[in-house]
Write an enzyme that holds these catalytic residues in place. Structure first.
Site, PDB file in Angstrom:
ATOM      1  N   SER A 135      33.230  43.864  33.923  1.00  0.00           N
ATOM      2  CA  SER A 135      34.503  44.502  34.225  1.00  0.00           C
ATOM      3  C   SER A 135      35.302  44.617  32.932  1.00  0.00           C
ATOM      4  O   SER A 135      35.532  43.616  32.261  1.00  0.00           O
ATOM      5  CB  SER A 135      35.241  43.641  35.251  1.00  0.00           C
ATOM      6  N   LYS A 161      32.283  48.501  34.764  1.00  0.00           N
ATOM      7  CA  LYS A 161      33.418  48.800  35.658  1.00  0.00           C
ATOM      8  C   LYS A 161      34.655  48.917  34.797  1.00  0.00           C
ATOM      9  O   LYS A 161      34.967  47.999  34.027  1.00  0.00           O
ATOM     10  CB  LYS A 161      33.557  47.677  36.682  1.00  0.00           C
ATOM     11  N   LYS A 163      38.702  49.178  34.557  1.00  0.00           N
ATOM     12  CA  LYS A 163      39.957  48.989  35.268  1.00  0.00           C
ATOM     13  C   LYS A 163      40.797  50.241  35.031  1.00  0.00           C
ATOM     14  O   LYS A 163      40.877  50.730  33.888  1.00  0.00           O
ATOM     15  CB  LYS A 163      40.688  47.759  34.714  1.00  0.00           C
ATOM     16  N   ASP A 189      38.017  50.391  39.100  1.00  0.00           N
ATOM     17  CA  ASP A 189      38.757  49.487  39.988  1.00  0.00           C
ATOM     18  C   ASP A 189      40.250  49.624  39.698  1.00  0.00           C
ATOM     19  O   ASP A 189      40.695  49.398  38.568  1.00  0.00           O
ATOM     20  CB  ASP A 189      38.308  48.036  39.728  1.00  0.00           C
ATOM     21  N   GLU A 214      36.982  51.447  43.486  1.00  0.00           N
ATOM     22  CA  GLU A 214      37.337  50.181  44.153  1.00  0.00           C
ATOM     23  C   GLU A 214      38.841  50.068  44.372  1.00  0.00           C
ATOM     24  O   GLU A 214      39.624  50.214  43.427  1.00  0.00           O
ATOM     25  CB  GLU A 214      36.830  49.031  43.258  1.00  0.00           C
ATOM     26  N   ASP A 239      38.094  45.797  48.066  1.00  0.00           N
ATOM     27  CA  ASP A 239      38.092  44.437  47.522  1.00  0.00           C
ATOM     28  C   ASP A 239      39.222  43.687  48.234  1.00  0.00           C
ATOM     29  O   ASP A 239      39.000  43.027  49.260  1.00  0.00           O
ATOM     30  CB  ASP A 239      38.282  44.534  45.986  1.00  0.00           C
ATOM     31  N   LYS A 263      34.047  38.538  47.538  1.00  0.00           N
ATOM     32  CA  LYS A 263      34.454  37.391  46.720  1.00  0.00           C
ATOM     33  C   LYS A 263      34.653  36.242  47.697  1.00  0.00           C
ATOM     34  O   LYS A 263      35.453  36.364  48.642  1.00  0.00           O
ATOM     35  CB  LYS A 263      35.781  37.661  46.008  1.00  0.00           C
ATOM     36  N   GLY A 291      34.195  39.140  41.018  1.00  0.00           N
ATOM     37  CA  GLY A 291      34.448  37.981  40.171  1.00  0.00           C
ATOM     38  C   GLY A 291      35.932  37.727  40.019  1.00  0.00           C
ATOM     39  O   GLY A 291      36.755  38.635  40.200  1.00  0.00           O
TER      40      GLY A 291
HETATM   41  O1  SMG Z   1      35.168  37.745  36.889  1.00  0.00           O
HETATM   42  O2  SMG Z   1      34.396  39.410  35.717  1.00  0.00           O
HETATM   43  C1  SMG Z   1      35.268  38.888  36.420  1.00  0.00           C
HETATM   44  C2  SMG Z   1      36.498  39.691  36.731  1.00  0.00           C
HETATM   45  C3  SMG Z   1      36.160  40.875  37.543  1.00  0.00           C
HETATM   46  O3  SMG Z   1      37.634  42.724  37.593  1.00  0.00           O
HETATM   47  C4  SMG Z   1      37.383  41.625  38.020  1.00  0.00           C
HETATM   48  N1  SMG Z   1      38.133  41.017  38.963  1.00  0.00           N
HETATM   49  O4  SMG Z   1      39.864  43.074  41.264  1.00  0.00           O
HETATM   50  O5  SMG Z   1      37.787  42.772  41.006  1.00  0.00           O
HETATM   51  C5  SMG Z   1      38.946  42.541  40.673  1.00  0.00           C
HETATM   52  C6  SMG Z   1      39.300  41.617  39.533  1.00  0.00           C
HETATM   53  C7  SMG Z   1      40.252  40.541  39.959  1.00  0.00           C
HETATM   54  C8  SMG Z   1      40.630  39.567  38.900  1.00  0.00           C
HETATM   55  S1  SMG Z   1      41.396  40.295  37.542  1.00  0.00           S
HETATM   56  C9  SMG Z   1      42.122  39.053  36.650  1.00  0.00           C
HETATM   57 MG    MG Z   2      38.636  44.482  42.373  1.00  0.00          MG
END
Ligand code: SMG
Ligand code: MG
Length: 368
Positions: A135, A161, A163, A189, A214, A239, A263, A291
């Site tokens: 991510s 992925k 953001k 995402d 996402e 999510d 998750k 994650g």
């Molecule tokens: O653990 O690699 C990881 C983070 C993956 O993008 C990630 N998580 O919305 O999926 C999500 C985010 C939530 C946490 S962002 C701090």
């Molecule tokens: Mg997410």
């Protein structure tokens, strides 16, 4: 089993690079770890909550308080505790799924260690290694983003992925597609950053052959997700909205998603996560493992979960060095874009005492 004591341990782990999402920047991961001491041995669980209530309503101080004042006293009072019984024992407390998941996982870890069984075998893993994605946070510039994506691609990650948020969507996605080609597995995402007014920007992403989009809209807005899903050919994935097996059935029924990010923290534990996995499989909906910037403890458990059959897309189960210069467990090292499913008893990883001590801010021990 009988529970003798529970440690609530707060640690702070510096991230190797800041991680920016539509809800803010993380530079240090504050983590709440739960250790249970039982008559059959000890077990560990990691709470997924972030330091502030920006991803979901839970946050570290809140999780700590509800564990200390409400959840741990209930499990300590249980004369014969089992991992499968934890959810019922805690059923009188509404919400707080991440806090509940942490204690359930610690009890499950202790139980499985006592039976010399790995979490993967217990949950129904069908693979010995899992495909990993990464991510990538919102960058200062497109050039900086391309450099970061390039590093991860060189490292071997199987999917990227990005953001996104309104204003950081079409341009970075186009740039990554142009730089890395159509064969790169790519998804985005938004962490709820869009609404009906900004939804057209998401429709413009449909031409880039993304694996999925996402959680573009608010967690309680299934309708807006269904409207978008009806307008684009890119799958919509949820999510934040999916907090249980019941919630996922409703979301799929409404046409709000066709792929699900699982998750365990958000679902209240690994046991509910398996139920979500199973109902999704029955509905023909693929899932993948999300994650929360986990340490090696939470990561080990996530990888075990990601080895179940309906986890059909690479997860946000990246290697330890994507997050931390030094993990609290032996590091997870990427090999050919994969991580091995732990085979040791329980979650299959444990904290190294010296590293744990150096990172600890506070430990509170609650006794029977
Ligand atoms: O653990 O690699 C990881 C983070 C993956 O993008 C990630 N998580 O919305 O999926 C999500 C985010 C939530 C946490 S962002 C701090
Ligand atoms: Mg997410």
């Amino acid at each position: 089993m009988k529970l003798h004591a529970v440690d609530l341990r707060r640690i702070a782990m510096p991230l190797v690079r800041p991680f920016r999402t539509s809800f803010g920047v993380q530079t240090t991961r504050e983590v709440l770890l739960v250790r249970v001491v039982t008559d059959v041995g000890e077990g560990w669980g990691e709470c997924a909550a972030l330091a502030a209530p920006v991803y979901s309503s839970e946050y570290v101080d809140g999780a700590h308080a509800v564990l200390r004042d409400h959840l741990v006293p209930r499990v300590l009072a249980e004369p014969d505790l089992t991992a499968r019984g934890v959810a019922r024992t805690l059923g009188g407390v509404v919400g707080h799924r991440m806090a509940k998941a942490a204690i359930e996982t610690a009890v499950l870890d202790a139980e499985l260690r006592a039976h010399d069984m790995s979490l993967g075998s217990y949950l129904g893993a069908v693979r010995t290694e899992v495909e990993c994605g990464v991510s990538v946070g919102i960058a200062e510039s497109v050039d900086e983003l391309l450099a970061e994506v390039g590093e991860y691609v060189d490292h071997g990650y199987r999917r990227i992925k990005l953001k996104i948020e309104p204003g950081w969507d079409v341009e970075p996605v186009r740039a990554v597609r142009e730089a890395f080609g159509d064969r790169l597995q790519l998804q985005v995402d938004a962490n709820t950053a869009y609404d009906a007014a900004s939804s057209a920007r998401l429709e413009a992403l449909d031409e880039f052959g993304l694996l999925l989009i996402e959680q573009p809209f608010a967690e309680d807005d299934l309708h807006q997700h269904a409207v978008l899903a009806g307008r684009i050919s890119t799958p919509v994935c949820l999510d934040e909205s999916i907090t249980s097996a019941r919630a996922v059935v409703e979301a799929v029924r409404q046409g709000a998603c066709s792929i699900v990010n699982i998750k365990a923290g958000r679902m209240g534990g690994y046991l509910e996560s398996v139920r979500v996995h199973d109902v999704c499989e029955a509905m023909g909906v693929p899932v993948w493992c999300g994650g929360m910037l986990e340490t090696g403890i939470g990561r080990a458990a996530n990888i075990a979960l990601a080895a179940l059959p309906n986890f059909r897309l690479p997860g946000d189960t990246s290697a330890s060095d994507r997050y931390y210069a030094e993990d609290i467990t032996d590091p997870f090292v990427l090999r050919d874009g994969m991580l091995p499913v732990p085979t040791g008893p329980g979650v299959g990883a444990e904290p190294r005492p010296d590293v744990l001590r150096a990172l600890t801010i506070d430990v509170e021990t609650l006794k029977r």
